[in-house]
Write an enzyme that holds these catalytic residues in place. Structure first.
Site, PDB file in Angstrom:
ATOM      1  N   CYS A 204      37.200  37.690  38.654  1.00 24.54           N
ATOM      2  CA  CYS A 204      37.263  39.045  38.081  1.00 24.54           C
ATOM      3  C   CYS A 204      38.530  39.763  38.540  1.00 24.54           C
ATOM      4  CB  CYS A 204      36.083  39.898  38.537  1.00 24.54           C
ATOM      5  SG  CYS A 204      34.508  39.051  38.627  1.00 24.54           S
ATOM      6  N   ASP A 205      38.863  39.664  39.818  1.00 24.38           N
ATOM      7  CA  ASP A 205      39.876  40.560  40.383  1.00 24.38           C
ATOM      8  C   ASP A 205      41.149  39.877  40.858  1.00 24.38           C
ATOM      9  OD1 ASP A 205      38.089  42.625  39.979  1.00 24.38           O
ATOM     10  OD2 ASP A 205      37.183  42.406  41.954  1.00 24.38           O
TER      11      ASP A 205
ATOM     12  N   CYS B 122      34.763  38.719  43.901  1.00 24.15           N
ATOM     13  CA  CYS B 122      34.875  37.876  42.716  1.00 24.15           C
ATOM     14  C   CYS B 122      36.339  37.620  42.363  1.00 24.15           C
ATOM     15  CB  CYS B 122      34.148  38.519  41.539  1.00 24.15           C
ATOM     16  SG  CYS B 122      34.287  37.573  40.018  1.00 24.15           S
TER      17      CYS B 122
END
Ligand code: NDP
Length: 321
Positions: free
Chosen positions: A140-141, A137
């Site tokens: 997200c990261d 992701c």
């Protein structure tokens, strides 16, 4: 074996299911959440969460889900550790489900929040470096890989979108694809080809994720699909973007789905075609897939379920008079 009756049966305990539960419980619907195989959902297998509003500092995914569960319970949700294995939607509300435990669940409304899971390559090292250089992701990261050499694996919309997104954090993004053309929409491909920060390695499969305990991921062992030749590619961040699988097996033939198996809902709402059945979170959203959007659609499902029940009760009363 017990029978559990509720005004709202929620299947799934990620941010979507728990947000639905919080709203439903506060509306006096005494919801039941059947937690499923991975209580807390995808966030319980991530580490740092920095994009869920409300926290000044980084929080841990499992901690966030524990808090969400405690909040849902605090306002009156019953959490049950079970997995639904059978569901009967044919006769409309109330809906009947059977759990792995043999228990029966009867809900006047049904909220499906079973989520989706990123697909993984299954290559050696991939699981070992998950969270230490390997992610599924970018939203997200990606932030954690600022200024680093990053790769994205895949050739669909997700892969090219992730690569484009990652150029916000890095000037050196490589897409590794197993064929010599993308499956992604042309407009996204054009953006990739026009972006100087993105290179593409065609006809390559990832055979192994390389690294060590101290540094995490340091590279990939690649194989050329045409020549069979192997090579190592240095990278500190690898985003696997080969698709997601929504958890909708249970609903096959019972609810409408798109070609990828995501539940279809009335646009802009969590309403499925069956009155009283709502879908929220990643199980109906292949585009945004964020904890905060899942929580948002969970809230919408609870509000719509409440309205559904109110209308049903009003109609019953009218008919009786
Ligand atoms: P897709 O199934 O569309 O693409 C998966 C990609 O991964 C393909 O290029 C495929 O290669 C590759 N792949 C699959 N398995 C492997 C493997 N084992 N090894 C190497 N490569 C592999 O998934 P997406 O997540 O990209 O998209 C899912 C759906 O969501 C699609 O319908 C997509 O259009 C939609 N979507 C829409 C968005 C938007 O509208 N903005 C954003 C994101 C997704 P190959 O091409 O060779 O099969």
């Amino acid at each position: 074996m017990a029978t559990h009756n509720t005004r709202m049966l929620i299947i799934g305990s990620g941010p979507a299911g728990l947000s639905a539960a919080i709203y439903a419980a506060r509306a006096g619907m005494e919801p039941i959440v059947v937690q499923g195989l991975q209580p807390g959902g995808q966030l319980t297998i991530t580490t740092d969460v920095e994009n869920y509003p409300g926290f000044r500092d980084v929080v841990q995914g499992p901690w966030l889900m524990e808090e969400m569960q405690a909040q849902a319970e605090h306002v009156g949700t019953r959490m049950i550790w079970d997995t639904i294995t059978e569901i009967d939607l044919e006769n409309g509300s109330p809906f009947r489900a059977i759990g792995d435990s043999g228990d029966e669940y009867i809900g006047d409304t049904l909220v499906i929040a079973t989520g989706a899971q990123a697909k993984w390559l299954g290559a050696p090292g991939e699981a070992d470096f998950n969270g230490k250089g390997v992610s599924a992701c970018a939203t997200c990261d990606g932030f954690f890989y600022r200024g680093k050499k990053i790769v994205v694996i895949g050739g669909g919309n997700t892969a090219v979108e992730e690569a484009l997104y990652l150029t916000n954090h890095s000037d050196d993004v490589t897409i590794i694809h197993r064929r010599d053309e993308f499956r992604a929409e042309k407009i996204l491909q054009d953006r990739v080809f026009a972006n100087e920060k993105i290179s593409v390695l065609w006809n390559k499969t990832v055979e192994e994720f390389l690294g060590d305990g101290a540094n995490g991921l340091t590279g990939l062992r690649l194989k050329d699909t045409l020549t069979g030749e192997e090579s190592n590619f240095e990278t500190e961040g690898a985003f696997v973007a080969i698709g997601h699988a929504p958890a909708t097996e249970l609903f096959k033939g019972k609810l409408d789905m798109d070609n990828s198996g995501y539940l279809t809902v009335e646009p802009g709402t969590p309403k499925t075609a069956l009155p009283g059945v709502f879908a929220c979170g990643d199980v109906m959203d292949h585009v945004y897939r964020q904890a905060v959007t899942a929580a948002g659609t969970g809230c919408m499902a609870a509000l719509d379920a409440e309205r559904f029940l109110a209308t049903q009760e009003f109609e019953k009363k009218e008919a009786a008079e």
